[in-house]
Design a protein around this motif. Structure first.
Motif, mmCIF file in Angstrom:
data_model
loop_
_atom_site.group_PDB
_atom_site.id
_atom_site.type_symbol
_atom_site.label_atom_id
_atom_site.label_comp_id
_atom_site.label_asym_id
_atom_site.label_seq_id
_atom_site.Cartn_x
_atom_site.Cartn_y
_atom_site.Cartn_z
ATOM 1 N N ASP A 228 -15.424 5.365 16.050
ATOM 2 C CA ASP A 228 -14.403 5.645 15.070
ATOM 3 C C ASP A 228 -14.551 4.656 13.811
ATOM 4 O O ASP A 228 -14.661 3.733 13.867
ATOM 5 C CB ASP A 228 -12.819 5.192 15.740
ATOM 6 C CG ASP A 228 -11.821 5.921 14.727
ATOM 7 O OD1 ASP A 228 -11.780 5.621 13.446
ATOM 8 O OD2 ASP A 228 -11.279 6.821 15.301
ATOM 9 N N THR B 44 -8.235 10.342 12.257
ATOM 10 C CA THR B 44 -8.637 10.374 13.485
ATOM 11 C C THR B 44 -8.647 11.905 14.428
ATOM 12 O O THR B 44 -9.516 12.407 14.887
ATOM 13 C CB THR B 44 -8.561 9.269 14.168
ATOM 14 O OG1 THR B 44 -8.770 8.179 13.474
ATOM 15 C CG2 THR B 44 -9.362 9.132 15.589
ATOM 16 N N ASP C 271 -13.076 0.705 13.670
ATOM 17 C CA ASP C 271 -11.915 1.144 12.749
ATOM 18 C C ASP C 271 -10.718 0.130 12.789
ATOM 19 O O ASP C 271 -10.412 0.000 11.799
ATOM 20 C CB ASP C 271 -11.574 2.494 13.456
ATOM 21 C CG ASP C 271 -10.411 3.115 12.665
ATOM 22 O OD1 ASP C 271 -10.405 3.624 11.793
ATOM 23 O OD2 ASP C 271 -9.016 3.111 13.376
ATOM 24 N N ASP D 226 -16.366 9.762 12.659
ATOM 25 C CA ASP D 226 -15.250 10.669 12.199
ATOM 26 C C ASP D 226 -14.804 10.610 10.840
ATOM 27 O O ASP D 226 -14.813 11.489 9.913
ATOM 28 C CB ASP D 226 -14.050 10.626 12.920
ATOM 29 C CG ASP D 226 -13.292 9.166 12.943
ATOM 30 O OD1 ASP D 226 -13.946 8.115 12.987
ATOM 31 O OD2 ASP D 226 -12.256 9.232 13.501
ATOM 32 N N HIS D 227 -14.912 9.355 10.136
ATOM 33 C CA HIS D 227 -14.675 9.024 8.727
ATOM 34 C C HIS D 227 -15.035 7.676 8.514
ATOM 35 O O HIS D 227 -15.153 6.906 9.292
ATOM 36 C CB HIS D 227 -13.120 9.174 8.624
ATOM 37 C CG HIS D 227 -12.183 8.497 9.562
ATOM 38 N ND1 HIS D 227 -12.189 7.104 9.326
ATOM 39 C CD2 HIS D 227 -11.506 8.923 10.288
ATOM 40 C CE1 HIS D 227 -11.241 6.641 10.371
ATOM 41 N NE2 HIS D 227 -11.012 7.748 11.056
ATOM 42 N N HIS E 214 -7.877 5.198 5.837
ATOM 43 C CA HIS E 214 -8.383 6.427 5.550
ATOM 44 C C HIS E 214 -7.295 7.594 5.450
ATOM 45 O O HIS E 214 -6.246 7.498 5.293
ATOM 46 C CB HIS E 214 -9.471 6.826 6.637
ATOM 47 C CG HIS E 214 -8.967 6.451 7.860
ATOM 48 N ND1 HIS E 214 -8.663 7.296 8.571
ATOM 49 C CD2 HIS E 214 -8.645 5.316 8.676
ATOM 50 C CE1 HIS E 214 -8.164 6.955 9.920
ATOM 51 N NE2 HIS E 214 -8.233 5.706 9.847
#
Ligand SMILES: [Zn+2]
Length: 433
Positions: free
Chosen positions: A12, A49, A198, A245-246, A375
């Protein structure tokens, strides 16, 4: 021909910039050196997420998956339950397709997988809901079988008990369970989702020494997963996919736009502050926010709320620089749902859902929306998620610049000989053998 295996790890909030650091670590040096790399993936909107992982595993955008937020659509509360269960995702997943072909499927902590009947060995991302229950109760409710609880979760439980959602402990649990599942059950496909990178970004900012410590930790655990595959004699036959994911952006303010909606008369409360009635309510999604109306067919209220939001945007102190209608954002980013508007960050603000107190709240590092970085913003902002694929199905040394994140599932499906006919994404043929 021997059937190939797939190990898919979504770290993540790992970003392409991290690979500069990670490529010197043993596991990553090998995977990047012998595999294919898509430097950056264009994520979906909002970059949160659960929404992104639903799109990663199906190849579909949120207007099809129905997963457009971590939280469920509960209004007039500060925090809601998350979309933990498979039933929230309306699209066919890679694991559904694998099961259709009789493959053995496994999962540790991939989001939106609770009680997924097509995962043979399942530990969904879920946590205890009260002080009275154990992690074993919680995982059983989220669909872990007795065999998984006894043979995988119990031996690894010391990593997690008392440390749920804390990093790196929760990640030790995810990777340890993943290694044990590989050794015990030899799944054809296993998906995993550690979230330590993350977590450290949220608490210390996008780039920090603590984040680098977590990258070291991630590299070591990735090596242990590779060793688990070697131990069962499947190293040559296994494809490793390491992705994310980001990214995140550093934020300097945590704002509650509902406080302003209340001041403007769109939210009414009693003397204790509980909501008694509302015309509009905003759910904070980190660096974006979803605006729900009580009655969208009431044109007068729709216009009044839209006009108030545009005025707030133009005043410039409320933390958002764009207001999208649902129709506009479906057209632009394939995002749709029961909300009427979407607010996008000004680039340094994140949003929560509270309606009391000051509009600017104290940071809350226990909430993914309220830390030093977050995010949820439009997918081209900030450091970007990345993709490495190494194994017999992928071309050694193939390097691409950028692809949509919805291409991930169709690419892996094609490598596995599976079909995801409704996916929005396309297989990335340039990296496939
Ligand atoms: Zn995430």
């Amino acid at each position: 021909m021997k059937k190939e295996k797939f190990v898919i790890i979504s770290n993540d909030a790992m970003v392409y910039d991290d690979l500069e650091y990670l490529k010197h670590k043993f596991a990553f040096k090998r995977l990047m050196g012998e595999g294919a790399v898509v430097k950056t993936l264009r994520s979906i909107y909002p970059t949160v997420t659960y929404a992104v992982h639903a799109s990663m595993i199906t190849g579909c955008y949120p207007d099809k998956t129905g997963v457009y937020n971590n939280e469920i659509d509960e209004l007039c509360v500060k925090n809601s339950d998350w979309r933990w269960f498979r039933s929230f995702n309306k699209c066919k997943t890679l694991l559904d397709a694998a099961k259709e072909k009789g493959l053995v499927t496994a999962n540790v902590f991939w989001p939106v997988t609770g009680c997924d009947k097509n995962i043979d060995y399942n530990i969904a991302e879920y946590w205890t809901q009260s002080g009275n229950e154990t992690i074993f109760d919680a995982f059983e409710r989220a669909g872990s079988s007795k065999q998984v609880i006894d043979e995988i979760i119990r031996p690894c439980a010391h990593y997690l008990v008392g440390k749920e959602r804390r990093h790196p402990y929760a990640d030790d649990f995810v990777f340890a369970c993943g290694a044990e599942m590989i050794k015990k059950f030899k799944p054809d496909v296993i998906v995993m989702h550690p979230a330590g990178i993350d977590g450290l970004r949220h608490s210390t900012g996008v780039f920090s020494d603590r984040v680098n410590d977590m990258l070291d930790h991630t590299a070591l655990w990735t090596q242990r997963i590779i060793e688990a595959v070697e131990e069962i004699g499947e190293a040559e036959n296994t494809n490793f996919i390491i992705t994310s994911d980001h990214g995140q952006i550093d934020v300097s303010r945590w704002i509650m736009p509902n406080v302003e909606l209340k001041r403007r008369g769109f939210i009414h409360t009693d003397e204790k502050g509980a909501v008694t009635d509302f015309d509009a309510f905003i759910k904070g999604v980190g660096c974006s926010a979803l605006v729900y109306l009580k009655d969208e067919s009431d044109k007068k209220t729709y216009d009044a709320v839209y006009s108030a939001l545009k005025e707030m945007r133009d005043i410039g102190i409320y933390g958002f620089s764009e207001v999208f209608t649902r129709e506009e954002i479906k057209q632009k980013e394939h995002l749709s749902g029961p909300f009427s508007f979407v607010l996008e960050t000004d680039g340094y603000t994140s949003f929560g859902s509270e309606w009391t107190g000051s509009i600017v709240h104290q940071r809350d590092f226990t909430d993914y929306r309220g830390g030093a970085a977050s995010h949820g913003y439009l997918p081209d902002k900030g450091a970007q998620p990345t993709f490495i694929a190494c194994g017999p199905s992928f071309k050694k040394g193939a390097t691409l610049e950028r692809r949509p994140i919805v291409d991930l599932a169709p690419t892996i499906a094609k490598a596995m000989g599976l079909n995801l006919p409704d996916a929005d994404g396309k297989p990335i043929d340039e990296i496939l053998r």
